[in-house]
Design a protein around this motif. Sequence first.
Motif, PDB file in Angstrom:
ATOM      1  N   GLY A 231       0.835  -1.200   0.000  1.00  0.00           N
ATOM      2  CA  GLY A 231       0.000   0.000   0.000  1.00  0.00           C
ATOM      3  C   GLY A 231       0.860   1.236   0.000  1.00  0.00           C
ATOM      4  O   GLY A 231       0.862   2.016  -0.952  1.00  0.00           O
ATOM      5  N   SER A 232       1.654   1.419   1.061  1.00  0.00           N
ATOM      6  CA  SER A 232       2.591   2.542   1.092  1.00  0.00           C
ATOM      7  C   SER A 232       3.868   2.178   0.340  1.00  0.00           C
ATOM      8  O   SER A 232       4.603   3.056  -0.115  1.00  0.00           O
ATOM      9  N   TRP A 233       4.139   0.869   0.223  1.00  0.00           N
ATOM     10  CA  TRP A 233       5.301   0.325  -0.467  1.00  0.00           C
ATOM     11  C   TRP A 233       6.607   0.832   0.133  1.00  0.00           C
ATOM     12  O   TRP A 233       7.594   1.018  -0.571  1.00  0.00           O
ATOM     13  N   LYS A 234       6.602   1.062   1.440  1.00  0.00           N
ATOM     14  CA  LYS A 234       7.800   1.515   2.142  1.00  0.00           C
ATOM     15  C   LYS A 234       8.444   0.342   2.881  1.00  0.00           C
ATOM     16  O   LYS A 234       7.765  -0.559   3.342  1.00  0.00           O
ATOM     17  N   ALA A 235       9.767   0.388   2.986  1.00  0.00           N
ATOM     18  CA  ALA A 235      10.484  -0.610   3.778  1.00  0.00           C
ATOM     19  C   ALA A 235      10.271  -0.286   5.247  1.00  0.00           C
ATOM     20  O   ALA A 235      10.561   0.827   5.694  1.00  0.00           O
ATOM     21  N   THR A 236       9.756  -1.231   5.996  1.00  0.00           N
ATOM     22  CA  THR A 236       9.440  -0.994   7.405  1.00  0.00           C
ATOM     23  C   THR A 236      10.468  -1.596   8.358  1.00  0.00           C
ATOM     24  O   THR A 236      10.415  -1.320   9.559  1.00  0.00           O
ATOM     25  N   GLY A 237      11.388  -2.408   7.864  1.00  0.00           N
ATOM     26  CA  GLY A 237      12.401  -2.980   8.740  1.00  0.00           C
ATOM     27  C   GLY A 237      13.232  -4.032   8.043  1.00  0.00           C
ATOM     28  O   GLY A 237      12.961  -4.418   6.904  1.00  0.00           O
ATOM     29  N   GLN A 238      14.275  -4.480   8.749  1.00  0.00           N
ATOM     30  CA  GLN A 238      15.145  -5.529   8.241  1.00  0.00           C
ATOM     31  C   GLN A 238      15.326  -6.596   9.316  1.00  0.00           C
ATOM     32  O   GLN A 238      15.356  -6.276  10.510  1.00  0.00           O
ATOM     33  N   LEU A 239      15.435  -7.846   8.891  1.00  0.00           N
ATOM     34  CA  LEU A 239      15.592  -8.971   9.809  1.00  0.00           C
ATOM     35  C   LEU A 239      16.947  -9.632   9.571  1.00  0.00           C
ATOM     36  O   LEU A 239      17.083 -10.489   8.698  1.00  0.00           O
ATOM     37  N   PRO A 240      17.980  -9.250  10.333  1.00  0.00           N
ATOM     38  CA  PRO A 240      19.290  -9.904  10.180  1.00  0.00           C
ATOM     39  C   PRO A 240      19.282 -11.264  10.848  1.00  0.00           C
ATOM     40  O   PRO A 240      18.775 -11.425  11.961  1.00  0.00           O
ATOM     41  N   SER A 241      19.829 -12.260  10.178  1.00  0.00           N
ATOM     42  CA  SER A 241      19.853 -13.592  10.777  1.00  0.00           C
ATOM     43  C   SER A 241      20.930 -14.483  10.178  1.00  0.00           C
ATOM     44  O   SER A 241      21.471 -15.344  10.874  1.00  0.00           O
ATOM     45  N   HIS A 242      21.267 -14.315   8.903  1.00  0.00           N
ATOM     46  CA  HIS A 242      22.242 -15.173   8.248  1.00  0.00           C
ATOM     47  C   HIS A 242      23.392 -14.346   7.678  1.00  0.00           C
ATOM     48  O   HIS A 242      23.337 -13.106   7.655  1.00  0.00           O
ATOM     49  N   THR A 243      24.411 -15.015   7.217  1.00  0.00           N
ATOM     50  CA  THR A 243      25.568 -14.330   6.645  1.00  0.00           C
ATOM     51  C   THR A 243      25.740 -14.601   5.155  1.00  0.00           C
ATOM     52  O   THR A 243      26.584 -13.977   4.517  1.00  0.00           O
ATOM     53  N   LEU A 244      24.952 -15.547   4.625  1.00  0.00           N
ATOM     54  CA  LEU A 244      24.999 -15.843   3.196  1.00  0.00           C
ATOM     55  C   LEU A 244      23.614 -15.661   2.579  1.00  0.00           C
ATOM     56  O   LEU A 244      22.644 -15.366   3.273  1.00  0.00           O
ATOM     57  N   THR A 245      23.533 -15.833   1.284  1.00  0.00           N
ATOM     58  CA  THR A 245      22.295 -15.612   0.541  1.00  0.00           C
ATOM     59  C   THR A 245      21.140 -16.450   1.086  1.00  0.00           C
ATOM     60  O   THR A 245      21.297 -17.652   1.329  1.00  0.00           O
ATOM     61  N   ILE A 246      20.005 -15.817   1.269  1.00  0.00           N
ATOM     62  CA  ILE A 246      18.777 -16.533   1.610  1.00  0.00           C
ATOM     63  C   ILE A 246      18.109 -16.913   0.299  1.00  0.00           C
ATOM     64  O   ILE A 246      17.805 -16.057  -0.530  1.00  0.00           O
ATOM     65  N   THR A 247      17.890 -18.195   0.111  1.00  0.00           N
ATOM     66  CA  THR A 247      17.395 -18.688  -1.176  1.00  0.00           C
ATOM     67  C   THR A 247      15.885 -18.822  -1.230  1.00  0.00           C
ATOM     68  O   THR A 247      15.311 -18.909  -2.315  1.00  0.00           O
ATOM     69  N   GLN A 248      15.225 -18.862  -0.073  1.00  0.00           N
ATOM     70  CA  GLN A 248      13.772 -19.013  -0.070  1.00  0.00           C
ATOM     71  C   GLN A 248      13.175 -18.416   1.193  1.00  0.00           C
ATOM     72  O   GLN A 248      13.746 -18.519   2.289  1.00  0.00           O
ATOM     73  N   LEU A 249      12.003 -17.780   1.027  1.00  0.00           N
ATOM     74  CA  LEU A 249      11.258 -17.189   2.139  1.00  0.00           C
ATOM     75  C   LEU A 249       9.811 -17.647   2.067  1.00  0.00           C
ATOM     76  O   LEU A 249       9.263 -17.814   0.981  1.00  0.00           O
ATOM     77  N   GLU A 250       9.191 -17.828   3.219  1.00  0.00           N
ATOM     78  CA  GLU A 250       7.773 -18.188   3.242  1.00  0.00           C
ATOM     79  C   GLU A 250       7.173 -17.837   4.596  1.00  0.00           C
ATOM     80  O   GLU A 250       7.796 -18.053   5.641  1.00  0.00           O
ATOM     81  N   PHE A 251       5.971 -17.261   4.560  1.00  0.00           N
ATOM     82  CA  PHE A 251       5.253 -16.944   5.791  1.00  0.00           C
ATOM     83  C   PHE A 251       4.444 -18.151   6.247  1.00  0.00           C
ATOM     84  O   PHE A 251       4.006 -18.977   5.437  1.00  0.00           O
ATOM     85  N   SER A 252       4.238 -18.235   7.561  1.00  0.00           N
ATOM     86  CA  SER A 252       3.346 -19.254   8.105  1.00  0.00           C
ATOM     87  C   SER A 252       1.911 -18.901   7.743  1.00  0.00           C
ATOM     88  O   SER A 252       1.622 -17.779   7.306  1.00  0.00           O
ATOM     89  N   SER A 253       0.989 -19.840   7.913  1.00  0.00           N
ATOM     90  CA  SER A 253      -0.403 -19.625   7.514  1.00  0.00           C
ATOM     91  C   SER A 253      -1.055 -18.473   8.256  1.00  0.00           C
ATOM     92  O   SER A 253      -1.971 -17.832   7.737  1.00  0.00           O
ATOM     93  N   ASP A 254      -0.591 -18.178   9.492  1.00  0.00           N
ATOM     94  CA  ASP A 254      -1.161 -17.052  10.247  1.00  0.00           C
ATOM     95  C   ASP A 254      -0.379 -15.766  10.027  1.00  0.00           C
ATOM     96  O   ASP A 254      -0.744 -14.705  10.545  1.00  0.00           O
ATOM     97  N   GLY A 255       0.707 -15.839   9.264  1.00  0.00           N
ATOM     98  CA  GLY A 255       1.487 -14.651   8.941  1.00  0.00           C
ATOM     99  C   GLY A 255       2.386 -14.157  10.052  1.00  0.00           C
ATOM    100  O   GLY A 255       3.014 -13.105   9.918  1.00  0.00           O
ATOM    101  N   ASN A 256       2.509 -14.886  11.143  1.00  0.00           N
ATOM    102  CA  ASN A 256       3.300 -14.428  12.291  1.00  0.00           C
ATOM    103  C   ASN A 256       4.750 -14.875  12.230  1.00  0.00           C
ATOM    104  O   ASN A 256       5.594 -14.357  12.964  1.00  0.00           O
ATOM    105  N   ILE A 257       5.051 -15.854  11.401  1.00  0.00           N
ATOM    106  CA  ILE A 257       6.411 -16.385  11.314  1.00  0.00           C
ATOM    107  C   ILE A 257       6.873 -16.346   9.862  1.00  0.00           C
ATOM    108  O   ILE A 257       6.129 -16.706   8.947  1.00  0.00           O
ATOM    109  N   CYS A 258       8.097 -15.891   9.663  1.00  0.00           N
ATOM    110  CA  CYS A 258       8.704 -15.889   8.317  1.00  0.00           C
ATOM    111  C   CYS A 258       9.856 -16.884   8.318  1.00  0.00           C
ATOM    112  O   CYS A 258      10.858 -16.691   9.012  1.00  0.00           O
ATOM    113  N   CYS A 259       9.705 -17.953   7.561  1.00  0.00           N
ATOM    114  CA  CYS A 259      10.723 -19.002   7.482  1.00  0.00           C
ATOM    115  C   CYS A 259      11.760 -18.630   6.430  1.00  0.00           C
ATOM    116  O   CYS A 259      11.412 -18.213   5.321  1.00  0.00           O
ATOM    117  N   GLN A 260      13.044 -18.790   6.771  1.00  0.00           N
ATOM    118  CA  GLN A 260      14.139 -18.438   5.873  1.00  0.00           C
ATOM    119  C   GLN A 260      14.994 -19.664   5.596  1.00  0.00           C
ATOM    120  O   GLN A 260      15.341 -20.405   6.510  1.00  0.00           O
TER     121      GLN A 260
END
Length: 266
Positions: A231-260
Amino acid sequence: CICLRLQVHGHDFSCLAPIATASSSNSSTGSSAGDNGTSSVCPALLYVSGSEEKVLRVFEAPQAFIDTLTAVRNSQCPAVGAAVACALSAAANSAAAASGSSDSIAAVPTAARGRALGASVAALGLSNKAVYVEDQVPAETAVGQGSKAGFGAGTYTEGPDFVPCAMPGVVTEPPLEEHLAQNTLWPEVRKLYGHGNDVSCVCSSPNGRIIASACKAQSAGAAAVWIWEVGSWKATGQLPSHTLTITQLEFSSDGNICCQVPEIVA
């Protein structure tokens, strides 16, 4: 057979994700999905894609696509066709009502002119341009200008570098390659900038409120997952967790968890 070609790009695609659209019942009352747990989701009228570049591109379904989908489903089963038409209409109404609101689901950036009929791509171009019904140049006018009828017909004339004019419309039979390349495109409505390297993956939350994306990386800073607000298309934050390329992302069915899923080096 292939009946639609939503996007033409000069680079290899790396990822794509549809963005859910809320039903009109929620948008008309100004409520957001998840407020009462009863919100429904209609067919997605937006999708975001990434390729061998640092930018994410957001595309919106044009009217020609909506009419084509309705016609195809109606020819197979009138009852299903009516249901599809109803769902698409609800999604379109919801998007129009939510436009400009940063807290609404899939606040589609539909222009004041209304939903585009289709899109056209310039010669050697990566970005396309939305075309509207009123942009079409009639055949009799085009002949006088030495060009062909269609959208943008006054811009291109016959010659070595001639670019055929887009004429989006409902697809009623197996289309030819020329029609697929010119007349079934979705308009590009946003570019999302922020990543420092080529985009590697992207996903959308089930309620269509946020997008998560990542790019190729060899350091923790570059490997951070970016979160974007639909909607606003603004970046709202960043989630640091790994040091190499993340090859796949997916949200849980309730949208509360983002699997990397990170890149694994043997």
